[in-house]
Design a protein around this motif. Structure first.
Motif, PDB file in Angstrom:
ATOM      1  N   UNK A  46       0.948  -1.191  -0.069  1.00  0.00           N
ATOM      2  CA  UNK A  46      -0.202   0.120   0.057  1.00  0.00           C
ATOM      3  C   UNK A  46       0.966   1.139  -0.002  1.00  0.00           C
ATOM      4  N   UNK A  47       2.013   1.187   0.323  1.00  0.00           N
ATOM      5  CA  UNK A  47       2.949   2.391   0.678  1.00  0.00           C
ATOM      6  C   UNK A  47       2.996   3.164  -0.716  1.00  0.00           C
ATOM      7  N   UNK A  48       3.653   2.465  -1.824  1.00  0.00           N
ATOM      8  CA  UNK A  48       3.933   2.947  -3.056  1.00  0.00           C
ATOM      9  C   UNK A  48       2.642   3.680  -3.552  1.00  0.00           C
ATOM     10  N   UNK A  49       1.302   3.149  -3.316  1.00  0.00           N
ATOM     11  CA  UNK A  49       0.240   3.374  -3.888  1.00  0.00           C
ATOM     12  C   UNK A  49      -0.321   4.746  -3.005  1.00  0.00           C
ATOM     13  N   UNK A  50      -0.063   4.634  -1.767  1.00  0.00           N
ATOM     14  CA  UNK A  50      -0.510   5.753  -0.963  1.00  0.00           C
ATOM     15  C   UNK A  50       0.102   6.858  -1.335  1.00  0.00           C
ATOM     16  N   UNK A  51       1.526   7.050  -1.626  1.00  0.00           N
ATOM     17  CA  UNK A  51       2.393   8.026  -2.092  1.00  0.00           C
ATOM     18  C   UNK A  51       2.025   8.540  -3.344  1.00  0.00           C
ATOM     19  N   UNK A  52       1.737   7.628  -4.112  1.00  0.00           N
ATOM     20  CA  UNK A  52       1.040   8.132  -5.558  1.00  0.00           C
ATOM     21  C   UNK A  52      -0.224   9.045  -5.446  1.00  0.00           C
ATOM     22  N   UNK A  53      -0.988   8.424  -4.590  1.00  0.00           N
ATOM     23  CA  UNK A  53      -2.310   8.950  -4.267  1.00  0.00           C
ATOM     24  C   UNK A  53      -2.063  10.449  -3.700  1.00  0.00           C
ATOM     25  N   UNK A  54      -1.206  10.324  -2.661  1.00  0.00           N
ATOM     26  CA  UNK A  54      -1.062  11.849  -2.187  1.00  0.00           C
ATOM     27  C   UNK A  54      -0.400  12.851  -2.942  1.00  0.00           C
ATOM     28  N   UNK A  55       0.206  12.550  -3.674  1.00  0.00           N
ATOM     29  CA  UNK A  55       1.464  13.554  -4.430  1.00  0.00           C
ATOM     30  C   UNK A  55       0.551  13.845  -5.909  1.00  0.00           C
ATOM     31  N   UNK A  56      -0.420  12.928  -6.260  1.00  0.00           N
ATOM     32  CA  UNK A  56      -1.148  13.076  -7.509  1.00  0.00           C
ATOM     33  C   UNK A  56      -1.833  14.628  -7.658  1.00  0.00           C
ATOM     34  N   UNK A  57      -1.507  15.142  -8.680  1.00  0.00           N
ATOM     35  CA  UNK A  57      -1.823  16.419  -9.278  1.00  0.00           C
ATOM     36  C   UNK A  57      -1.146  17.689  -8.334  1.00  0.00           C
ATOM     37  N   UNK A  58      -0.111  17.390  -7.922  1.00  0.00           N
ATOM     38  CA  UNK A  58       0.594  18.337  -7.434  1.00  0.00           C
ATOM     39  C   UNK A  58       0.739  18.312  -5.745  1.00  0.00           C
ATOM     40  N   UNK A  59      -0.272  17.313  -5.345  1.00  0.00           N
ATOM     41  CA  UNK A  59      -0.375  16.848  -3.786  1.00  0.00           C
ATOM     42  C   UNK A  59      -1.558  17.853  -3.245  1.00  0.00           C
ATOM     43  N   UNK A  60      -2.153  18.711  -4.092  1.00  0.00           N
ATOM     44  CA  UNK A  60      -3.278  19.535  -3.458  1.00  0.00           C
ATOM     45  C   UNK A  60      -4.651  19.350  -3.950  1.00  0.00           C
ATOM     46  N   UNK A  61      -4.898  18.154  -4.512  1.00  0.00           N
ATOM     47  CA  UNK A  61      -6.088  17.861  -4.962  1.00  0.00           C
ATOM     48  C   UNK A  61      -6.940  17.391  -3.756  1.00  0.00           C
ATOM     49  N   UNK A  62      -8.010  18.161  -3.393  1.00  0.00           N
ATOM     50  CA  UNK A  62      -8.739  17.330  -2.200  1.00  0.00           C
ATOM     51  C   UNK A  62      -9.413  16.077  -2.544  1.00  0.00           C
ATOM     52  N   UNK A  63      -9.813  15.690  -3.665  1.00  0.00           N
ATOM     53  CA  UNK A  63     -10.368  14.410  -3.925  1.00  0.00           C
ATOM     54  C   UNK A  63      -9.350  13.268  -3.872  1.00  0.00           C
TER      55      UNK A  63
END
Length: 234
Positions: A46-63
């Motif tokens: 889950x760790x790499x998936x979590x990082x990818x989700x958190x940083x997606x779109x610059x890391x500031x997309x609420x969704x």
């Protein structure tokens, strides 16, 4: 595993009790692929998936940060279940002993580093928490030959506070909730430092006791070895 079939001479022939806890024979047969270890490995994945989700779109997309929070929450929940299952059903393995703390530190460390990278969390907070977590893990290995440092109530409160605070920072909160998460993180940092110092104290005491016991055992063995030949000549 004993290698003796149940139907062979000397085999027990006993059938497992359906719905019951695993007995001694099952403990010996616990393999790497048990449910506790599978949950631990899933948490690592889950760790790499979590990082990818958190940083997606610059890391500031609420969704996307909500998706990242969901992944973080799943990791925290599996952390509770894999340890409970391993202890309850005697599924403790050498792999689990090593992989479980690594998985815990990996997801928490990834979240803290990403949050500091995004500017949401001061780097010194990340540094204090990671220094404590890595240091205590190494200290556990330092004294494991003598004793196991038990998880304290303060340590469990620290884990809960850290998970709650980091989860709140992962979400794109504003207003009063953003203020609340600051104070939750403050409590988590205080508990991190206080429980860390307590673990250091326990480790030092356990190591001293272990070394004293080893010296006493060595002295007793040496004394027994010296008396043995003398008594044999009588």
């Amino acid at each position: 595993m004993t290698g003796v079939p149940a139907s062979a001479p000397g085999g027990s022939g006993a059938k497992p009790v359906r719905g019951g806890k695993l007995g001694a024979a099952a403990v010996n047969q616990a393999s790497l692929w048990n449910i506790a270890n599978i949950l631990t490995m899933a948490r690592l994945l889950l760790v790499p998936g979590f990082v990818a989700l958190l940083l997606h779109n610059g890391g500031y997309d609420p969704a996307w940060r909500s998706f990242a929070w969901a992944a973080f929450a799943i990791a925290m929940i599996t952390d509770l279940f894999d340890g409970h299952l391993a202890r309850t059903y005697n599924l403790v393995t050498d792999f689990g002993k090593i992989a479980d703390p690594i998985a815990d530190k990996a997801i928490m460390g990834a979240a803290l580093i990403c949050l500091s990278y995004l500017g949401d969390l001061p780097w010194w907070v990340t540094g204090v928490i990671l220094f404590r977590e890595i240091g205590i893990t190494l200290m556990r290995f330092w004294v494991i030959r003598h004793a196991v440092i038990p998880a304290s109530r303060g340590g469990k409160m620290k884990t809960l506070a850290q998970g709650t605070a980091v989860g709140m920072y992962v979400l794109a909160l504003t207003g009063p909730l953003a203020t609340l998460r600051f104070w939750v993180m403050a409590v988590a940092v205080v508990l991190t430092v206080v429980t860390g110092l307590d673990y250091v104290r326990q480790a030092v005491v356990l190591r001293r006791q272990g070394l004293a016991a080893e010296r006493a055992a060595a002295a007793a063995a040496e004394a027994s070895g010296v008396r043995g030949p003398a008594e044999a000549e009588r």
